[in-house]
Design a protein around this motif. Structure first.
Motif, PDB file in Angstrom:
ATOM      1  N   VAL A   7       0.829  -1.208   0.000  1.00 48.17           N
ATOM      2  CA  VAL A   7       0.000   0.000   0.000  1.00 48.17           C
ATOM      3  C   VAL A   7       0.866   1.262   0.000  1.00 48.17           C
ATOM      4  CG1 VAL A   7      -1.585   1.352   1.456  1.00 48.17           C
ATOM      5  CG2 VAL A   7      -1.995  -1.079   1.060  1.00 48.17           C
ATOM      6  N   PHE A   8       2.087   1.129   0.503  1.00 46.20           N
ATOM      7  CA  PHE A   8       2.975   2.301   0.607  1.00 46.20           C
ATOM      8  C   PHE A   8       4.004   2.355  -0.513  1.00 46.20           C
ATOM      9  CE2 PHE A   8       1.479   1.116   4.832  1.00 46.20           C
ATOM     10  CZ  PHE A   8       0.885   2.297   5.235  1.00 46.20           C
ATOM     11  N   GLU A   9       3.906   1.404  -1.463  1.00 46.26           N
ATOM     12  CA  GLU A   9       4.851   1.416  -2.585  1.00 46.26           C
ATOM     13  C   GLU A   9       4.522   2.567  -3.526  1.00 46.26           C
ATOM     14  OE1 GLU A   9       7.461  -0.462  -2.898  1.00 46.26           O
ATOM     15  OE2 GLU A   9       7.041  -1.636  -1.101  1.00 46.26           O
ATOM     16  N   GLU A  10       5.579   3.015  -4.243  1.00 45.19           N
ATOM     17  CA  GLU A  10       5.429   4.139  -5.182  1.00 45.19           C
ATOM     18  C   GLU A  10       4.355   3.859  -6.230  1.00 45.19           C
ATOM     19  OE1 GLU A  10       7.461   7.119  -6.468  1.00 45.19           O
ATOM     20  OE2 GLU A  10       7.608   7.442  -4.324  1.00 45.19           O
ATOM     21  N   ASP A  11       4.291   2.617  -6.698  1.00 49.51           N
ATOM     22  CA  ASP A  11       3.393   2.331  -7.823  1.00 49.51           C
ATOM     23  C   ASP A  11       2.016   1.856  -7.381  1.00 49.51           C
ATOM     24  OD1 ASP A  11       4.185  -0.041  -6.813  1.00 49.51           O
ATOM     25  OD2 ASP A  11       4.940  -0.892  -8.676  1.00 49.51           O
ATOM     26  N   LEU A  13      -1.678   2.120  -6.725  1.00 50.87           N
ATOM     27  CA  LEU A  13      -2.702   3.033  -7.227  1.00 50.87           C
ATOM     28  C   LEU A  13      -4.022   2.758  -6.502  1.00 50.87           C
ATOM     29  CD1 LEU A  13      -2.841   5.236  -9.393  1.00 50.87           C
ATOM     30  CD2 LEU A  13      -3.763   3.525 -10.950  1.00 50.87           C
ATOM     31  N   PRO A  14      -4.547   3.759  -5.754  1.00 46.69           N
ATOM     32  CA  PRO A  14      -5.818   3.537  -5.064  1.00 46.69           C
ATOM     33  C   PRO A  14      -6.974   3.436  -6.067  1.00 46.69           C
ATOM     34  CG  PRO A  14      -5.146   5.822  -4.833  1.00 46.69           C
ATOM     35  CD  PRO A  14      -4.026   5.113  -5.534  1.00 46.69           C
ATOM     36  N   GLY A  50       6.080  14.985  -6.591  1.00 42.24           N
ATOM     37  CA  GLY A  50       5.442  14.269  -5.505  1.00 42.24           C
ATOM     38  C   GLY A  50       3.995  14.612  -5.232  1.00 42.24           C
ATOM     39  N   VAL A  51       3.344  15.331  -6.163  1.00 37.48           N
ATOM     40  CA  VAL A  51       1.944  15.696  -5.911  1.00 37.48           C
ATOM     41  C   VAL A  51       0.971  14.790  -6.665  1.00 37.48           C
ATOM     42  CG1 VAL A  51       2.452  18.083  -5.373  1.00 37.48           C
ATOM     43  CG2 VAL A  51       1.944  17.454  -7.739  1.00 37.48           C
ATOM     44  N   GLY A  52       1.492  13.760  -7.315  1.00 40.61           N
ATOM     45  CA  GLY A  52       0.604  12.763  -7.914  1.00 40.61           C
ATOM     46  C   GLY A  52       0.407  12.881  -9.413  1.00 40.61           C
ATOM     47  N   LYS A  53       1.377  13.457 -10.121  1.00 44.42           N
ATOM     48  CA  LYS A  53       1.227  13.598 -11.577  1.00 44.42           C
ATOM     49  C   LYS A  53       1.202  12.217 -12.242  1.00 44.42           C
ATOM     50  CE  LYS A  53       4.827  16.380 -12.156  1.00 44.42           C
ATOM     51  NZ  LYS A  53       5.296  16.645 -10.779  1.00 44.42           N
ATOM     52  N   THR A  54       2.165  11.384 -11.847  1.00 43.61           N
ATOM     53  CA  THR A  54       2.231  10.049 -12.440  1.00 43.61           C
ATOM     54  C   THR A  54       1.005   9.229 -12.054  1.00 43.61           C
ATOM     55  OG1 THR A  54       4.644  10.147 -12.361  1.00 43.61           O
ATOM     56  CG2 THR A  54       3.654   7.983 -12.630  1.00 43.61           C
ATOM     57  N   ALA A  55       0.599   9.328 -10.814  1.00 44.40           N
ATOM     58  CA  ALA A  55      -0.580   8.569 -10.356  1.00 44.40           C
ATOM     59  C   ALA A  55      -1.820   8.994 -11.140  1.00 44.40           C
ATOM     60  CB  ALA A  55      -0.783   8.785  -8.859  1.00 44.40           C
ATOM     61  N   LEU A  56      -1.961  10.295 -11.389  1.00 42.25           N
ATOM     62  CA  LEU A  56      -3.128  10.783 -12.121  1.00 42.25           C
ATOM     63  C   LEU A  56      -3.159  10.220 -13.539  1.00 42.25           C
ATOM     64  CD1 LEU A  56      -5.600  12.639 -12.350  1.00 42.25           C
ATOM     65  CD2 LEU A  56      -4.056  14.494 -13.000  1.00 42.25           C
ATOM     66  N   ASP A 187      -6.721  13.155   4.431  1.00 42.59           N
ATOM     67  CA  ASP A 187      -7.674  12.151   3.933  1.00 42.59           C
ATOM     68  C   ASP A 187      -6.960  11.016   3.198  1.00 42.59           C
ATOM     69  OD1 ASP A 187      -9.711  13.671   4.927  1.00 42.59           O
ATOM     70  OD2 ASP A 187     -10.232  14.601   3.004  1.00 42.59           O
ATOM     71  N   ILE A 188      -6.005  11.422   2.368  1.00 41.31           N
ATOM     72  CA  ILE A 188      -5.265  10.425   1.572  1.00 41.31           C
ATOM     73  C   ILE A 188      -4.473   9.494   2.492  1.00 41.31           C
ATOM     74  CG2 ILE A 188      -3.355  10.168  -0.071  1.00 41.31           C
ATOM     75  CD1 ILE A 188      -4.399  12.834  -1.334  1.00 41.31           C
ATOM     76  N   LEU A 189      -3.806  10.085   3.479  1.00 40.72           N
ATOM     77  CA  LEU A 189      -3.019   9.267   4.413  1.00 40.72           C
ATOM     78  C   LEU A 189      -3.928   8.364   5.240  1.00 40.72           C
ATOM     79  CD1 LEU A 189      -0.357  11.885   5.605  1.00 40.72           C
ATOM     80  CD2 LEU A 189      -0.089  10.089   3.889  1.00 40.72           C
ATOM     81  N   GLU A 190      -5.106   8.877   5.555  1.00 43.85           N
ATOM     82  CA  GLU A 190      -6.055   8.072   6.333  1.00 43.85           C
ATOM     83  C   GLU A 190      -6.455   6.825   5.564  1.00 43.85           C
ATOM     84  OE1 GLU A 190      -8.881  10.024   9.275  1.00 43.85           O
ATOM     85  OE2 GLU A 190     -10.201   9.565   7.601  1.00 43.85           O
ATOM     86  N   ARG A 191      -6.697   7.007   4.250  1.00 42.08           N
ATOM     87  CA  ARG A 191      -7.027   5.849   3.412  1.00 42.08           C
ATOM     88  C   ARG A 191      -5.887   4.834   3.391  1.00 42.08           C
ATOM     89  NH1 ARG A 191     -10.884   6.631  -0.786  1.00 42.08           N
ATOM     90  NH2 ARG A 191     -12.701   7.586   0.192  1.00 42.08           N
ATOM     91  N   ARG A 192      -4.670   5.349   3.269  1.00 41.93           N
ATOM     92  CA  ARG A 192      -3.512   4.438   3.224  1.00 41.93           C
ATOM     93  C   ARG A 192      -3.348   3.715   4.553  1.00 41.93           C
ATOM     94  NH1 ARG A 192      -0.119   4.882  -1.703  1.00 41.93           N
ATOM     95  NH2 ARG A 192      -1.475   6.173  -2.993  1.00 41.93           N
ATOM     96  N   ALA A 193      -3.548   4.456   5.631  1.00 43.16           N
ATOM     97  CA  ALA A 193      -3.402   3.839   6.953  1.00 43.16           C
ATOM     98  C   ALA A 193      -4.456   2.740   7.138  1.00 43.16           C
ATOM     99  CB  ALA A 193      -3.527   4.902   8.037  1.00 43.16           C
TER     100      ALA A 193
END
Length: 368
Positions: A7-11, A13-14, A50-56, A187-193
């Motif tokens: 869940v904490f890996e770079e790749d 994707l939620p 680090g703001v999520g360009k690749t994730a988007l 919120d995002i960190l809460e989901r990851r946690a």
DNA sequence: ACTCCACAGGAAGGATTGGGCA
DNA sequence: TGCCCAATCCTTCCTGTGGAGT
């Protein structure tokens, strides 16, 4: 404490991208070929690291694949030549070959690419700042192919583009991602946690504290959360405590840098080790030390010592990767490590540089 | 004010690598 | 086997820069 490390890996994707709804719609709107199946414009995607360009882009490509059957390729342009970019694009498309030899003529690769692109496809060009826009003209001209150009300075990049590319970008979209607000990243960190940690081991207040301290940079926030949880587990805490959070930042930053350093070739790692061991070093002293240890360090490897000009390129790359920093111009330039004690479980670099030069640069008296 | 020096970085071209092909 | 081709990485050469020295 960490139950799902992935869940904490770079790749990772939620399922849903929180607080990026408008940006998602803008990008999908620009790239969606609709029912006609024809291509749209190109898209520019910019914003801080680090703001999520690749994730988007990965999320939107997934959506297009699911809803419109549009294939996509994701190409990292860092250090890549125009030929490499075309080749990687072909390799990454579902209908392309897995491995394209580097000596296949570029014109042939472009022909293969045309065959591999159905009515429409998307290519994401990540870290495209150093690739001049004219260099991707061949990609832009492939019928059905829409590009998503991720860069930090879109205006500078577009200034290198020809008219055809600029028109395609104007017909598409320019999406700028800003840093997350504290509550948003909370919120995002809460989901990851919730997904990656045992229940109730970290409080909402701690998550917002992390979000605030990393200034809204999602990548750093996620890695800091992981590091805090790791530290809590190592210290035998049943829940994450404030000192775990406080110490987590350093560990997260160090781990990010260590991973980058480990991925670099031996020649780069040697230069980094020499600067790190000196603490701070002039260029002249650095060259002198390199000449003294290089033969020893490279002995028995397939790496050979390089000249000063090639070392300057490697040093610049180390600065680009935030492993080294420098100040001063010309002969007054000095380099220092961004992480004073950063080491990798390495080879001959540590042993040789330490044995020959000393760990703290104390015998650094042979400057030019 | 001028020259020197040490350095950065661009341009051009060479060496090497490795697969294709006759 | 030898040549071709393209990419990659390197060296050499060059210009520009700015502080130090005269």
């Amino acid at each position: 404490m960490i139950v799902r490390p992935e869940v904490f890996e770079e790749d990772h994707l939620p399922r849903r991208l929180l607080h990026r709804e408008n940006e998602t719609q803008a990008l999908l709107g620009a790239l969606d070929p609709g029912t006609t199946g024809t291509e749209r414009g190109h898209a520019m995607l910019s914003g801080p690291s680090g703001v999520g360009k690749t994730a988007l882009t990965r999320y939107c490509c997934g959506e297009l694949r699911e809803s419109r059957d549009v294939p996509s390729a994701h190409v990292s342009c860092l250090g890549a030549t125009p030929g490499t970019i075309v080749r990687r694009t072909l390799e990454d498309l579902p209908d392309g070959p897995d491995d394209v030899r580097h000596n296949v003529p570029r014109a042939t690769v472009v022909e293969l690419l045309r065959d591999a692109v159905p009515s429409s496809a998307v290519v994401v060009l990540d870290e495209a700042d150093d690739v001049p826009a004219v260099a991707i003209g061949e990609l832009s001209a492939v019928r059905g192919l829409s590009l998503v150009v991720i860069c930090h300075d879109p205006e500078a990049w577009l200034s290198t583009a020809d008219r055809a590319i600029r028109e395609r970008v104007n017909a598409g979209a320019h999406v700028r991602l800003e840093r997350y607000g504290v509550a948003e990243l909370g919120d995002i960190l809460e989901r990851r946690a919730e997904a990656g940690l045992e229940p109730d081991v970290v409080s909402r207040g701690q998550l917002e504290r992390i979000a605030d301290d990393v200034a809204g940079v999602a990548r750093n926030g996620i890695q800091s959360l992981r590091a805090a949880a790791e530290l809590a587990a190592e210290r035998g805490h049943s829940k994450v405590r404030p000192p775990d959070v406080a110490d987590g930042y350093d560990r997260a930053r160090r781990e990010i840098r260590r991973a980058i350093l480990e991925s670099l070739p031996l020649g780069h790692r040697l230069l980094h080790a020499l600067v790190r061991d000196a603490g701070e070093i002039t260029v002249g002293a650095l060259h002198e030390r390199y000449d003294r240890v290089a033969a020893d360090v490279f002995y028995g490897t397939d790496t050979v010592p390089v000249g000063e000009r090639a070392r300057r390129n490697k040093l610049r790359k180390l600065v680009d990767y935030d492993l080294l920093d420098y100040a001063g111009a010309n002969r007054h330039r000095v380099y220092w490590p961004t992480e004073p004690n950063l080491t990798v479980p390495d080879d001959a670099v540590q042993v040789s540089t330490t044995r020959i030069c000393g760990r703290d640069g104390s015998e650094n008296s042979t400057e030019r």
